[in-house]
Design a protein around this motif. Structure first.
Motif, PDB file in Angstrom:
ATOM      1  N   ILE A 158      -6.328  -3.863  -0.906  1.00  0.00           N
ATOM      2  CA  ILE A 158      -6.291  -2.407  -1.057  1.00  0.00           C
ATOM      3  C   ILE A 158      -6.859  -1.737   0.193  1.00  0.00           C
ATOM      4  O   ILE A 158      -6.402  -0.672   0.619  1.00  0.00           O
ATOM      5  N   MET A 159      -7.839  -2.402   0.804  1.00  0.00           N
ATOM      6  CA  MET A 159      -8.502  -1.843   1.992  1.00  0.00           C
ATOM      7  C   MET A 159      -7.784  -2.203   3.285  1.00  0.00           C
ATOM      8  O   MET A 159      -8.211  -1.806   4.367  1.00  0.00           O
ATOM      9  N   ARG A 176       0.846  -1.205   0.000  1.00  0.00           N
ATOM     10  CA  ARG A 176       0.000   0.000   0.000  1.00  0.00           C
ATOM     11  C   ARG A 176       0.879   1.253   0.000  1.00  0.00           C
ATOM     12  O   ARG A 176       0.644   2.217   0.723  1.00  0.00           O
ATOM     13  N   ASN A 177       1.876   1.190  -0.851  1.00  0.00           N
ATOM     14  CA  ASN A 177       2.872   2.255  -0.936  1.00  0.00           C
ATOM     15  C   ASN A 177       3.098   2.594  -2.409  1.00  0.00           C
ATOM     16  O   ASN A 177       3.527   1.733  -3.178  1.00  0.00           O
ATOM     17  N   THR A 205      -9.262   3.363 -12.341  1.00  0.00           N
ATOM     18  CA  THR A 205      -9.801   2.248 -11.582  1.00  0.00           C
ATOM     19  C   THR A 205      -8.704   1.610 -10.736  1.00  0.00           C
ATOM     20  O   THR A 205      -7.523   1.724 -11.060  1.00  0.00           O
ATOM     21  N   SER A 206      -9.135   0.954  -9.648  1.00  0.00           N
ATOM     22  CA  SER A 206      -8.207   0.176  -8.825  1.00  0.00           C
ATOM     23  C   SER A 206      -8.556  -1.306  -8.860  1.00  0.00           C
ATOM     24  O   SER A 206      -8.045  -2.086  -8.061  1.00  0.00           O
ATOM     25  N   ASP A 207      -9.442  -1.681  -9.773  1.00  0.00           N
ATOM     26  CA  ASP A 207      -9.857  -3.073  -9.916  1.00  0.00           C
ATOM     27  C   ASP A 207      -8.754  -3.871 -10.607  1.00  0.00           C
ATOM     28  O   ASP A 207      -8.446  -3.637 -11.774  1.00  0.00           O
ATOM     29  N   HIS A 208      -8.172  -4.819  -9.887  1.00  0.00           N
ATOM     30  CA  HIS A 208      -7.039  -5.562 -10.431  1.00  0.00           C
ATOM     31  C   HIS A 208      -7.428  -6.511 -11.562  1.00  0.00           C
ATOM     32  O   HIS A 208      -6.561  -6.957 -12.309  1.00  0.00           O
ATOM     33  N   MET A 224     -12.877 -10.690   4.731  1.00  0.00           N
ATOM     34  CA  MET A 224     -13.493 -11.141   3.488  1.00  0.00           C
ATOM     35  C   MET A 224     -13.104 -12.578   3.145  1.00  0.00           C
ATOM     36  O   MET A 224     -13.430 -13.081   2.071  1.00  0.00           O
ATOM     37  N   GLY A 225     -12.405 -13.236   4.068  1.00  0.00           N
ATOM     38  CA  GLY A 225     -12.052 -14.632   3.858  1.00  0.00           C
ATOM     39  C   GLY A 225     -10.758 -14.866   3.112  1.00  0.00           C
ATOM     40  O   GLY A 225     -10.479 -15.993   2.679  1.00  0.00           O
ATOM     41  N   VAL A 226      -9.941 -13.825   2.938  1.00  0.00           N
ATOM     42  CA  VAL A 226      -8.671 -13.953   2.211  1.00  0.00           C
ATOM     43  C   VAL A 226      -7.611 -14.537   3.136  1.00  0.00           C
ATOM     44  O   VAL A 226      -7.452 -14.079   4.278  1.00  0.00           O
TER      45      VAL A 226
END
Length: 329
Positions: free
Chosen positions: A215-216, A82-83, A270-273, A224-226
């Motif tokens: 990202i969050m 996150r940098n 966008t930030s959607d990977h 979220m189960g990650v």
């Protein structure tokens, strides 16, 4: 999604144009018709065919996939840490590769191309093993980033000690390697570079959803189960390995991994990977090929290091992003 689809199609087109330009443009005067004839098997078997197939084609394809790999590495690490200033070289991989080459060249064992590649890979793999072992014990991403930077300083210090006692000719050879160049890549090298980059791309796509959650922050991703620990291990492994491979074959290529993710985010907004991963790979490939063309033509027949072109291209972008204080991660 329509904007993303249009942008991806445009990037695909530009990347293909850049590859063709990389094969066609150079100090030797080769026409577009000659390039098409050679690539379609209708060449005359003359010097032009040799230049296209054995010099420009492997160099351009190497730059294309090498740039894509570095850009993907930068995206993965910027998301995880996150940098916005994280890049392929923050974990000390390039410094370890550089130290491996320094030990090989400055000790005057030899200066052959594959000796350089082998020594860089050995140094990089040693660093990867160290980083992965540390990653299993350190939970904080910030701590891991700091440790990676400290390892870079250590490797760099040992390298400077070697330079101090080395012969001037060996130092010159070593410095040239650190500038970065795709000129040494051959047709035999391409299967390794291409297969590794494509494998990295597939793994990155599989990590797209966990990356979106990261990202969050790690706590949100866990909610979220990650499996954050596993995802972190995969990010470090994948980004480190592809950085090691590109560095081994091309030396240190600056700013591609750092700047390309930012450029792509600004283009796509966008930030959607799921969208960023293919876009970043295409953008990195195109930028690297264009910079490689510039490096070998701007003052032809003299060739400037590709890192000069990438730095001049990437640095102003990073500076403008910092000044404008955009949210880029």
């Amino acid at each position: 999604m329509r904007r993303a689809a249009v942008a991806l199609l445009l990037l695909i087109f530009l990347s293909l144009v850049s590859v063709f330009a990389g094969i066609a443009v150079g100090s030797a005067n080769i026409g577009i018709k000659d390039v098409l004839n050679t690539l379609t098997g209708k060449g005359k078997g003359d010097i032009k065919d040799y230049i296209i197939l054995n010099v420009r084609l492997p160099r351009t394809i190497g730059a294309y996939f090498g740039g894509a790999a570095l850009a993907l590495s930068g995206l993965l690490l910027q998301t995880y840490f996150r940098n916005p200033l994280a890049g392929p070289y923050v974990l000390g991989i390039s410094s370890a590769a550089s130290l491996g080459v320094a030990l090989y060249v400055l000790s005057q064992i030899g200066i052959g191309y594959y000796g350089l590649v082998g020594s860089a890979l050995i140094g990089s793999i040693a660093a990867i093993i160290i980083i992965l072992s540390i990653a299993t014990k350190v939970r904080s991403s910030v701590s891991l980033l700091i440790i990676g930077l400290m390892l870079s300083f250590v490797f760099g210090a040992v390298e400077k000690i070697l330079i101090t006692f080395a012969e001037s000719e060996a130092v010159h050879q070593f410095v040239l390697w650190t500038f970065g160049s795709f000129s040494g890549i051959t047709l035999d090298d391409l299967p390794v570079i291409i297969s590794t980059t494509l494998s990295t791309f597939v793994l990155s796509v599989l990590l797209a959803k966990p990356l979106n959650a990261l990202i969050m922050g790690e706590e949100y991703a866990k909610s979220m189960g990650v499996n954050v620990r596993f995802v972190r291990f995969m990010i470090i492994l994948v980004s480190s390995f592809i950085t090691a491979l590109v560095t081994a074959f091309a030396g240190i290529v600056a700013f591609v991994g750092l700047a390309t993710p930012h450029i792509t985010r600004l283009i796509l907004k966008t930030s959607d990977h799921r969208v960023l991963i293919p876009a970043v790979a295409l953008c990195g490939a195109t930028i690297t090929v264009v910079c490689d063309i510039v490096s070998r033509t701007i003052v032809a027949p003299v060739e400037i290091p590709v890192s000069v072109a990438t730095s001049l291209f990437g640095a102003p972008i990073v500076i403008s992003l910092v000044i404008r204080r955009r949210r880029i991660v």
